[in-house]
Design an enzyme around this catalytic site. Structure first.
Site, PDB file in Angstrom:
ATOM      1  N   SER A  64       8.169   3.813  -3.005  1.00 40.56           N
ATOM      2  CA  SER A  64       9.402   4.178  -2.308  1.00 40.56           C
ATOM      3  C   SER A  64       9.111   4.971  -1.044  1.00 40.56           C
ATOM      4  CB  SER A  64      10.340   4.954  -3.230  1.00 40.56           C
ATOM      5  OG  SER A  64       9.711   6.105  -3.750  1.00 40.56           O
ATOM      6  N   GLU A  65       8.052   5.793  -1.045  1.00 41.52           N
ATOM      7  CA  GLU A  65       7.646   6.478   0.180  1.00 41.52           C
ATOM      8  C   GLU A  65       6.136   6.663   0.244  1.00 41.52           C
ATOM      9  OE1 GLU A  65      11.829   7.452   1.113  1.00 41.52           O
ATOM     10  OE2 GLU A  65      10.740   7.639  -0.784  1.00 41.52           O
ATOM     11  N   THR A  66       5.634   6.622   1.474  1.00 38.30           N
ATOM     12  CA  THR A  66       4.271   7.051   1.792  1.00 38.30           C
ATOM     13  C   THR A  66       4.381   8.232   2.738  1.00 38.30           C
ATOM     14  OG1 THR A  66       3.290   4.855   1.520  1.00 38.30           O
ATOM     15  CG2 THR A  66       2.093   6.422   2.891  1.00 38.30           C
TER      16      THR A  66
END
Length: 294
Positions: A64-66
């Site tokens: 969902s996020e880096t």
């Protein structure tokens, strides 16, 4: 013909050599155990790479996020306190760069505290949402100081209510749509029309209810649209919108929340007016090296 082939080969070799190796760590944030909470990738860069490369790396990570970190701050930006390490932090979903991400900030802090600054008491992050601070009150536990966002009441959109498939009692709007339902079990059992929610012109939709009958003050789930995430396991930034709402409704500043996704995650909240203090735990799942074009 031969010289052209050699030149092409040399150009290809030169192009192939323009890479940088960076650490890649995957950490479960807001997790009490492995495979809980929200997994985030953390990549510490020697300097900023082109945005297209960052986006491609986030898409490749497929989380969902880096979180991307660079030690050098932008020109003209000074750290709030030189006694504490400061980094420039950016967050990318597989589709877009976002303005605020709680779990990936916590994961980035976990990496820095454990691998880079084991003696540090506090970390500062310069972000698109201003300066953020993270402390480590206990081993494996991290506390984040984020801006609060007070949601405003809006009319219930019948199409969104229909997509959720359950009775809706109230609607509000901040960065995300916020839809209230009757009880925690309704949130847990929710099977919404994800395709419709993903089509909305908003970052995401939060569904929330009081935690009556559970161990939590309130529960929630978060479904993405413009962020490019169908359902986020645990969303720190969503709790910056929920904290003012539930602090008023429950008459308390300190709350324990549960994001009731399939993985699930626990968020300790202290609502402090313009700031929301979020605390959770991190568990490291994977570490390695990424090879990126530069």
């Amino acid at each position: 013909m031969q010289s052209k082939s050699i030149a092409t080969s040399e150009e290809q070799q030169e192009q192939a050599s323009k890479v940088v190796k960076v650490p890649l760590v995957q950490i479960d944030a807001f997790a009490d155990a492995l495979f809980e909470g929200n997994p985030a990738a953390v990549m510490a860069l020697p300097e900023w790479l082109p945005d297209a490369v960052l986006q491609q790396a986030a898409t490749e990570n497929n989380l969902s996020e880096t979180a991307f970190l660079v030690k050098d701050l932008p020109a003209g930006i000074q750290a709030p306190n030189s006694a504490h390490p400061a980094y420039h932090l950016r967050w990318f979903t597989p589709a877009v760069e976002v303005d605020l991400c709680g779990h990936a900030t916590m994961a980035a802090a976990s990496y820095l505290f454990d691998d880079v600054h084991p003696q540090a008491e506090k970390l500062h992050f310069h972000t698109r949402s201003g300066w953020l601070a993270v402390t480590r009150p206990a081993e494996g536990q991290y506390t984040m100081d984020f801006p609060s966002e007070v949601p405003a009441p809006v009319a219930i959109d019948p199409d969104i209510a229909r997509a959720l498939g359950v009775p809706v009692t109230e609607a509000l709007k901040a960065t995300d749509h916020i839809y209230m339902v009757e009880d925690a079990q309704t949130v847990i059992d929710l099977t919404p029309d994800l395709a419709f929610l993903a089509s909305l012109p908003v970052r995401g939709t939060i569904v929330t209810a009081p935690g009556t009958g559970t161990d939590y003050d309130f529960v929630s789930r978060w479904f993405g649209a413009e962020a490019g995430v169908s359902e986020d396991p645990v969303t720190g930034s969503a709790h910056c919108q929920l904290a003012p709402l539930w602090a008023e409704r429950l008459g308390k500043q300190e709350m324990l929340a549960r994001q009731a996704s399939a993985r699930g995650g626990t968020v300790h909240i202290e609502f402090a007016g313009e700031r929301t203090i979020l605390t959770g735990r991190c568990v490291r799942f994977m570490e390695g090296t990424a090879i990126l074009p530069c």
